[in-house]
Design a protein around this motif. Structure first.
Motif, PDB file in Angstrom:
ATOM      1  N   ARG A  36      16.452 106.199  48.557  1.00 51.45           N
ATOM      2  CA  ARG A  36      15.466 105.178  48.997  1.00 51.45           C
ATOM      3  C   ARG A  36      14.707 105.784  50.276  1.00 51.45           C
ATOM      4  O   ARG A  36      13.702 105.564  50.623  1.00 51.45           O
ATOM      5  N   GLY A 209      11.969  95.402  55.752  1.00 55.30           N
ATOM      6  CA  GLY A 209      11.833  96.906  54.977  1.00 55.30           C
ATOM      7  C   GLY A 209      10.443  97.058  54.277  1.00 55.30           C
ATOM      8  O   GLY A 209       9.758  98.012  54.479  1.00 55.30           O
ATOM      9  N   ARG A 249      10.078 108.879  51.424  1.00 52.79           N
ATOM     10  CA  ARG A 249       9.267 108.295  50.355  1.00 52.79           C
ATOM     11  C   ARG A 249       7.666 107.984  50.966  1.00 52.79           C
ATOM     12  O   ARG A 249       6.801 107.976  50.530  1.00 52.79           O
TER      13      ARG A 249
HETATM   14  N1  COA Z   1      22.661 100.429  50.303  1.00 53.64           N
HETATM   15  C1  COA Z   1      22.849  99.684  49.108  1.00 53.64           C
HETATM   16  N2  COA Z   1      22.033  98.789  48.875  1.00 53.64           N
HETATM   17  C2  COA Z   1      21.127  98.228  49.979  1.00 53.64           C
HETATM   18  C3  COA Z   1      21.147  98.870  51.069  1.00 53.64           C
HETATM   19  C4  COA Z   1      21.979  99.813  51.363  1.00 53.64           C
HETATM   20  N3  COA Z   1      21.959 100.535  52.527  1.00 53.64           N
HETATM   21  N4  COA Z   1      20.301  98.142  51.838  1.00 53.64           N
HETATM   22  C5  COA Z   1      19.700  97.105  51.072  1.00 53.64           C
HETATM   23  N5  COA Z   1      20.258  97.266  50.040  1.00 53.64           N
HETATM   24  C6  COA Z   1      20.128  96.424  48.473  1.00 53.64           C
HETATM   25  C7  COA Z   1      19.514  95.036  49.098  1.00 53.64           C
HETATM   26  O1  COA Z   1      20.640  94.329  49.519  1.00 53.64           O
HETATM   27  C8  COA Z   1      18.902  94.698  47.494  1.00 53.64           C
HETATM   28  O2  COA Z   1      19.819  94.115  46.842  1.00 53.64           O
HETATM   29  P1  COA Z   1      19.415  93.003  46.023  1.00 53.64           P
HETATM   30  O3  COA Z   1      18.353  93.442  45.045  1.00 53.64           O
HETATM   31  O4  COA Z   1      20.933  92.665  45.078  1.00 53.64           O
HETATM   32  O5  COA Z   1      19.063  91.854  46.948  1.00 53.64           O
HETATM   33  C9  COA Z   1      18.227  96.003  47.095  1.00 53.64           C
HETATM   34  O6  COA Z   1      19.182  97.014  47.785  1.00 53.64           O
HETATM   35  C10 COA Z   1      16.948  96.330  47.301  1.00 53.64           C
HETATM   36  O7  COA Z   1      16.501  96.154  48.731  1.00 53.64           O
HETATM   37  P2  COA Z   1      15.156  96.300  49.390  1.00 53.64           P
HETATM   38  O8  COA Z   1      15.464  95.887  50.902  1.00 53.64           O
HETATM   39  O9  COA Z   1      14.093  95.701  48.594  1.00 53.64           O
HETATM   40  O10 COA Z   1      15.343  97.718  49.215  1.00 53.64           O
HETATM   41  P3  COA Z   1      13.787  98.712  49.322  1.00 53.64           P
HETATM   42  O11 COA Z   1      13.685  99.363  47.874  1.00 53.64           O
HETATM   43  O12 COA Z   1      12.771  98.270  49.841  1.00 53.64           O
HETATM   44  O13 COA Z   1      14.524  99.869  50.302  1.00 53.64           O
HETATM   45  C11 COA Z   1      14.290 100.439  52.712  1.00 53.64           C
HETATM   46  C12 COA Z   1      14.799  99.510  51.609  1.00 53.64           C
HETATM   47  C13 COA Z   1      14.482  99.788  53.949  1.00 53.64           C
HETATM   48  C14 COA Z   1      14.883 101.742  52.548  1.00 53.64           C
HETATM   49  C15 COA Z   1      12.693 100.485  52.319  1.00 53.64           C
HETATM   50  O14 COA Z   1      11.992  99.148  52.382  1.00 53.64           O
HETATM   51  C16 COA Z   1      11.997 101.304  53.475  1.00 53.64           C
HETATM   52  O15 COA Z   1      12.064 102.390  53.636  1.00 53.64           O
HETATM   53  N6  COA Z   1      11.089 100.591  54.508  1.00 53.64           N
HETATM   54  C17 COA Z   1      10.652 101.078  55.510  1.00 53.64           C
HETATM   55  C18 COA Z   1      11.346 101.210  56.583  1.00 53.64           C
HETATM   56  C19 COA Z   1      11.189 102.048  57.714  1.00 53.64           C
HETATM   57  O16 COA Z   1      10.532 103.287  57.674  1.00 53.64           O
HETATM   58  N7  COA Z   1      11.063 101.593  59.055  1.00 53.64           N
HETATM   59  C20 COA Z   1      10.793 102.322  60.166  1.00 53.64           C
HETATM   60  C21 COA Z   1       9.528 102.137  60.534  1.00 53.64           C
HETATM   61  S1  COA Z   1       9.158 102.931  61.927  1.00 53.64           S
END
Ligand code: COA
Length: 317
Positions: A36, A209, A249
């Motif tokens: 991710r 996120g 990503r």
């Molecule tokens: N390990 C395992 N599972 C996790 C997890 C982790 N660390 N964190 C979240 N999940 C789970 C969630 O609970 C969710 O489960 P569900 O479908 O049963 O509810 C599933 O994974 C998907 O969660 P989601 O939050 O939709 O994942 P995502 O694909 O959006 O990835 C991030 C999460 C945070 C990696 C992604 O949104 C991201 O990179 N965002 C940008 C963050 C960033 O760069 N921030 C700083 C900017 S300065």
């Protein structure tokens, strides 16, 4: 006038916390985190503070620039995670390094902070107010993390990066671009330890996120086009794009959008995680020490993060 980076330095705490160590603390896995985000590990401070890390990075940048601390006119520390409010981190750094002739202040623009601080220093140079500045991003984000929240604790790390910036008499035009969208601020938020009951935000970093991901992959390509237009350069002319190291990503998606090879987007987030305003100066220092920044190279440097804020600039090495 051209504000050139003439020295870089960085400091990362000794404790390298890998994804396996994290997966003993929260329900996650190395496979999930790497697929991710690209992150394999992050440095976590034990005894280090925002000030101590900033001082170490600053001393290295000063050595690398080959200047005397007394020749520095301005010290800016960008941070969102300092352990103390008063005195500001920049004044503590100013005293510790012996920058006796420098003005000093802190600045908070989250992950865009190093870019904002650089632009403030460069603007002071353009106005004829200063000749040499020390710009530092230093973060102890482990201070702000909820270590039971697997959605955020996997992303962030600690560390500091510094750059000495020197005013050069030159006719190179350097466009600076900064933006903000405070209406979306709740997407990445955290109250301070003081008066927290009056803040709408929680005591630890909260992040939507998906919203932040969408914001970054939409705004950063647009920002880069804006910088290119103002600098009169084509995307092909740029040797390296140095982006805030939040997520592999996000960076891959930006490279695709710009139709540029991913090799033009160096990354170190795999080993450092997201260190907010320290990420860009730490990356600059890594590349500098590896000899990967050659004189005359054309760079676009861009950051994005809480606020929401985003910004960048065109630089020649
Ligand atoms: N390990 C395992 N599972 C996790 C997890 C982790 N660390 N964190 C979240 N999940 C789970 C969630 O609970 C969710 O489960 P569900 O479908 O049963 O509810 C599933 O994974 C998907 O969660 P989601 O939050 O939709 O994942 P995502 O694909 O959006 O990835 C991030 C999460 C945070 C990696 C992604 O949104 C991201 O990179 N965002 C940008 C963050 C960033 O760069 N921030 C700083 C900017 S300065």
């Amino acid at each position: 006038m051209y504000a050139k980076i003439t020295g870089t330095g960085s400091y990362l705490p000794d404790h390298l916390m890998d994804n396996f160590e994290l997966s003993e603390m929260v329900d996650t896995s190395d496979e999930w985190i790497q697929s991710r985000t690209g992150i394999k590990a992050r440095h976590i401070a034990e005894q280090d503070t925002v000030v101590s890390m900033a001082v170490s990075a600053a001393k290295e940048a000063i050595r690398n620039a080959g200047i005397e601390p007394a020749g520095i006119d301005l010290v800016i520390v960008s941070s969102v995670s300092a352990e103390q409010i008063l005195p500001c981190a920049a004044c503590e750094v100013q005293a510790a390094i012996g920058a006796d002739n420098a003005a000093a202040f802190d600045l908070n623009a989250a992950c865009t902070g190093f870019i904002s601080a650089y632009q403030v220093a460069a603007a002071q140079m353009k106005a004829g107010l200063i000749r040499t500045a020390l710009v530092i991003g230093s973060e102890c984000l482990s201070n702000l993390i909820d270590w039971t929240d697997r959605g955020t604790c996997i992303l962030f790390g600690d560390g500091a990066g510094a750059a000495v910036i020197t005013c050069q008499d030159s006719n190179i035009e350097v466009p600076f671009v900064l933006h903000s969208d405070g209406a979306k601020g709740a997407a990445l938020s955290c109250s301070s330890g003081f008066g927290a009951e009056k803040s709408p935000y929680g005591n630890h970093i909260f992040m939507d996120g998906r919203a932040i991901y969408k914001f970054a992959v939409k705004q950063i390509p647009q920002l880069i086009h804006e910088i290119l237009e103002q600098s009169g350069r084509s995307v092909e002319e740029i040797d390296l794009f140095l982006l805030h190291q939040a997520n592999e990503r996000i960076i891959t998606s930006i490279a695709k959008h710009l139709q540029q090879d991913i090799s033009k987007f160096p990354m170190n987030l795999q080993e450092n995680g997201n260190i907010s305003s320290a990420s860009i100066p730490v990356l600059l220092d890594d590349l500098n020490r590896q000899g990967k920044l050659k004189p005359g190279m054309k760079l676009i440097v861009a950051g994005f993060g809480a606020g929401l804020t985003w910004g960048g600039m065109y630089l020649e090495w």
